[in-house]
Write a protein that holds these residues in place. Structure first.
Motif, PDB file in Angstrom:
ATOM      1  N   PHE A  12     -50.491 -10.439  10.413  1.00 31.06           N
ATOM      2  CA  PHE A  12     -49.699  -9.324   9.897  1.00 31.06           C
ATOM      3  C   PHE A  12     -48.257  -9.807   9.859  1.00 31.06           C
ATOM      4  N   ASN A  13     -47.604  -9.564   8.721  1.00 30.85           N
ATOM      5  CA  ASN A  13     -46.255 -10.081   8.521  1.00 30.85           C
ATOM      6  C   ASN A  13     -45.253  -9.260   9.331  1.00 30.85           C
ATOM      7  N   SER A  14     -44.717  -9.857  10.384  1.00 26.47           N
ATOM      8  CA  SER A  14     -43.823  -9.107  11.270  1.00 26.47           C
ATOM      9  C   SER A  14     -42.463  -8.848  10.634  1.00 26.47           C
ATOM     10  N   SER A  15     -42.246  -9.380   9.437  1.00 25.03           N
ATOM     11  CA  SER A  15     -41.003  -9.064   8.721  1.00 25.03           C
ATOM     12  C   SER A  15     -41.075  -7.682   8.058  1.00 25.03           C
ATOM     13  N   GLN A  16     -42.278  -7.096   8.054  1.00 27.64           N
ATOM     14  CA  GLN A  16     -42.442  -5.736   7.519  1.00 27.64           C
ATOM     15  C   GLN A  16     -42.375  -4.738   8.672  1.00 27.64           C
ATOM     16  N   PRO A  17     -42.028  -3.482   8.385  1.00 24.68           N
ATOM     17  CA  PRO A  17     -42.004  -2.456   9.452  1.00 24.68           C
ATOM     18  C   PRO A  17     -43.416  -1.950   9.744  1.00 24.68           C
ATOM     19  N   TRP A  18     -43.784  -1.896  11.021  1.00 19.77           N
ATOM     20  CA  TRP A  18     -45.142  -1.497  11.412  1.00 19.77           C
ATOM     21  C   TRP A  18     -45.106  -0.303  12.351  1.00 19.77           C
ATOM     22  N   SER A  19     -46.195   0.441  12.335  1.00 22.65           N
ATOM     23  CA  SER A  19     -46.318   1.603  13.215  1.00 22.65           C
ATOM     24  C   SER A  19     -47.734   1.680  13.768  1.00 22.65           C
TER      25      SER A  19
END
Ligand SMILES: [Zn+2]
Lengths: 215, 334
Positions: free
Chosen positions: B136-143
Motif C-alpha cells: 500500500f502506497n504510504s504516500s497516499q492518505p489512509w484510514s
C-alpha cells in the motif's frame, strides 16, 4: 318421527344422484392472458452510495393458448372435487430501455412451456335446466420450463372463476350418455416458477372452453 | 527451480496500471507456462506476513486487522474453499525474491495515482504460486476508521481489492468513469470491488463484495457444490460476422438485478461468464471504454473499441449446474 326425517334427508340426494353423473371428464382449450412480471433496474452505485441506473427492463409473460384436461367427482348434487392439468406456451418478454450509453431499446423474449396440476372444488347451480352455472376455485403445482430446456422451476398456481355448462345430451347410459359444453373465465395467480423482475407473483385472466363427457 | 515475476496489478485513485492473462472466462490472472496459460490459483492456505512498520494514522496491527477482514470477506463467499493464515509480523519488505507472501506499506511518492499493488512470483515450470506481495502506497492518505474518514482511502476496502488479486482475480469492467483534466479517471459509479479504479477517499463500500466479485472467486475456488448450484452462459460477440476481442459483456439477472461481467477473450469473440445464480439473464455487450485497456488487458492486446453498446435480442436461461445455449451478440460499428 326423528328417524323418519333423517331418512328423508338421506333419500333426497340419492334420488338426485340417479339423475346426474358422478364422474366427469373434460378436455378443452385454454387461453392464458398476459401478466405483468415486474421491473429490473440494472444499477451501479455512485460514490455517495446512490443507485446509478444503467438501464431498465419491464417484464411480462405473454398471452398464450394451451390445452387442459380435468377429472371431477361429484361429491353431492351441488359440490364436486376435481383435478385439472394444463399446458400452455407463453413467452417471457422483457422491454429494455433507457440505456445510459445509448444502446438501442430492445424487446427480448424467450419461450417457455408452462404446466400446472391443480386440485379444486366446484359449486354447481340450477341443476334443472340445460344451462348450468358453476363457480370454483383450485390451487396446485406449477412448473415452468424455458425453451431449450436450460432452466426449469416450480411454484404454485391458483385460480378462482366461474362459467356455464350447456348440456347437449343427458340421461343416457355410458360415457356418451352425458355430453356438455363448458365455458369458463378465471382469475389466475402464479407464485414462483421462473421469476422475472421484482414481482413476487403474477395475476392473469384465463378463459377456457371444453367438451365434457360423464357417466 | 526458476522463478519469474509475472504479474503486477495496481489499484489507483485516479488511474491504474495492471495486466491480466487471456483466458476464456472471467478475467482471472494467469501465467504462460510451457506454452500454455495456467490460472494463478492457490492450492494451499495463504500464509502471509505483515511488514512491522507503522505509518501516519495506521499501525502495523491495524493493517493486519484490515487484511484479515479482507481475507474473511472473500472466504465468506458461499460454496468456495480458500484458507488464509497470518503467520506474524516481519521486518521483510513487500517485495519479491524471499519466498514469503508479505503485505505492508511502501513509500512510492512518484506513483501519485497508485494506491496499492500486488505482484506474483510463480514457478515457471509448474505455474504454482510461490509468493504474492502487496504494498500500500504510504504516500497516499489512509484510514482504518470504522466509518471511513473523508479524504483518506479506506484500507480495508483497498485491501479487499488487493487480496482479490492475491487470490488470482483480475480486474472487472463493471463501472462508469469520466476522464479528468489531468488524464486520470474518476469513478461515476461501479458495482465490483475488482473494478480497477477506487471510490474516492472516505468511501467504504468496497468492504462488501458484489455479485461480480463473488462470481469470479467462485470460478476459481468454487466447491463441487458450487459447480452443481451455479451456471454459466457463453457465446460470441461479432461485428459483420467477425469476432470482437475485448468486448465487455454484462449479464443481469432479471429477478435480482445482480450484474456479472466478463470479456470476449479470443479473436472469434468467445466469452464465458460462470458462477452465475440460475435464472433468466439480460445480456449486453459494450466496448471497454470506462477503464484504461491496460488495466484489464496487455496494452498491445488489440482490444476492439469500435462498436456501439448492444443488447442481445433474447433472454438467456442459465441452468443450475450447466451452461445455457451459446449466443451470438451481433454488434454494430459506431
Ligand atoms: Zn487492481
Amino acid at each position: 318421527m326423528r328417524t323418519l326425517c333423517f331418512a328423508v334427508v338421506l333419500i333426497l340426494p340419492a334420488s338426485a344422484f340417479a339423475q346426474s353423473p358422478r364422474l366427469e371428464l373434460t378436455v378443452g382449450a385454454v387461453v392464458d392472458g398476459a401478466s405483468s412480471a415486474g421491473v429490473t433496474r440494472a444499477e451501479l452505485v455512485d460514490p455517495a452510495g446512490n443507485p446509478f441506473t444503467l438501464f431498465e427492463a419491464k417484464h411480462r409473460t405473454t398471452w398464450a393458448p394451451g390445452l387442459e384436461g380435468r377429472v371431477s367427482w361429484r361429491v353431492t348434487e351441488r359440490w364436486a372435487v376435481g383435478v385439472t392439468g394444463s399446458w400452455s406456451r407463453p413467452d417471457f418478454e422483457t422491454r429494455i430501455s433507457g440505456d445510459v450509453e445509448g444502446a438501442d431499446p430492445v424487446t427480448a423474449a424467450l419461450g417457455m412451456d408452462r404446466f400446472a396440476v391443480e386440485l379444486g372444488v366446484e359449486r354447481r347451480f340450477g341443476t334443472s335446466t340445460k344451462w348450468q352455472p358453476f363457480a370454483g376455485l383450485a390451487a396446485g403445482w406449477l412448473r415452468e420450463l424455458a425453451d431449450d430446456r436450460a432452466l426449469a422451476d416450480s411454484g404454485v398456481a391458483a385460480h378462482v372463476g366461474g362459467g356455464l355448462k350447456y348440456r347437449v345430451r343427458e340421461g343416457r347410459p355410458g360415457w356418451l350418455g352425458h355430453i356438455a359444453l363448458r365455458a369458463e373465465a378465471r382469475l389466475t395467480l402464479r407464485c414462483g416458477g421462473i421469476t422475472l423482475g421484482d414481482a413476487g407473483h403474477r395475476w392473469s385472466p384465463t378463459v377456457a372452453a371444453a367438451l365434457v363427457i360423464a357417466r | 527451480m526458476t522463478r519469474t515475476a509475472l504479474i503486477a496489478t495496481t489499484l489507483a485513485g485516479l488511474a491504474v496500471f495492471a495486466s491480466a492473462a487471456h483466458l476464456e472466462a472471467y478475467i482471472t490472472l494467469g501465467a504462460t507456462v510451457g506454452g500454455r496459460v495456467v490460472n494463478l490459483r492457490w492450492d494451499r492456505t495463504v500464509d502471509y506476513f505483515v511488514t512491522n512498520r507503522d505509518i501516519a494514522d495506521v499501525t502495523a496491527p491495524q493493517l493486519q486487522g484490515a487484511i484479515d477482514r479482507a481475507f474473511t470477506s472473500w472466504a465468506a463467499v458461499p460454496r468456495t474453499s480458500l484458507g488464509h493464515q497470518f503467520v506474524g509480523f516481519t521486518g521483510a519488505e513487500p517485495v519479491g525474491g524471499d519466498g514469503l507472501t508479505v503485505i505492508g506499506f511502501r513509500s512510492r511518492p512518484e506513483l501519485d495515482r497508485t494506491l496499492a499493488a500486488a505482484s506474483f512470483e510463480v514457478d515457471n515450470v509448474t505455474g504454482r504460486i510461490l509468493e504474492v506481495d502487496i504494498y500500500f502506497n504510504s504516500s497516499q492518505p489512509w484510514s482504518v476508521a470504522a466509518g471511513g474518514r473523508a479524504g483518506s482511502f479506506d484500507l480495508e476496502s483497498v485491501g479487499v481489492h488487493e487480496v482479490g488479486h492475491l487470490l488470482g482475480l483480475g480486474h472487472s469492467g463493471l463501472g462508469e468513469t469520466e476522464l479528468r483534466a489531468d488524464g486520470g479517471r474518476r469513478v461515476v459509479a461501479k458495482r465490483a470491488v475488482m473494478f480497477p479504479i477506487a471510490y474516492p477517499g472516505g468511501n467504504i463500500d468496497d468492504r462488501t463484495l458484489e455479485a461480480d466479485d463473488k462470481a469470479g472467486i467462485t470460478e476459481l475456488y468454487g466447491t463441487s457444490d458450487a459447480i452443481r448450484n451455479t451456471g454459466s452462459l457463453s457465446g460470441r460477440v461479432t461485428l459483420g460476422g467477425q469476432g470482437i476481442f475485448g468486448a465487455h459483456i454484462t449479464a443481469v439477472h432479471t429477478a435480482t438485478g445482480d450484474i456479472v461481467g466478463g470479456f470476449s477473450l479470443t479473436s472469434r469473440g468467445d466469452f464465458v461468464i460462470s458462477g452465475l445464480v440460475p435464472g433468466l439473464y439480460i445480456v449486453r455487450a459494450e466496448p471497454l471504454d470506462d477503464a484504461d485497456i491496460g488495466s484489464v488487458f496487455d496494452d498491445d492486446a488489440g482490444v476492439n473499441l469500435n462498436f456501439a453498446p448492444m443488447f442481445h435480442d433474447r433472454l438467456v436461461a442459465v441452468p443450475r449446474g450447466g451452461t445455457g445455449p451459446g449466443i451470438e451478440i451481433k454488434v454494430k460499428a459506431k
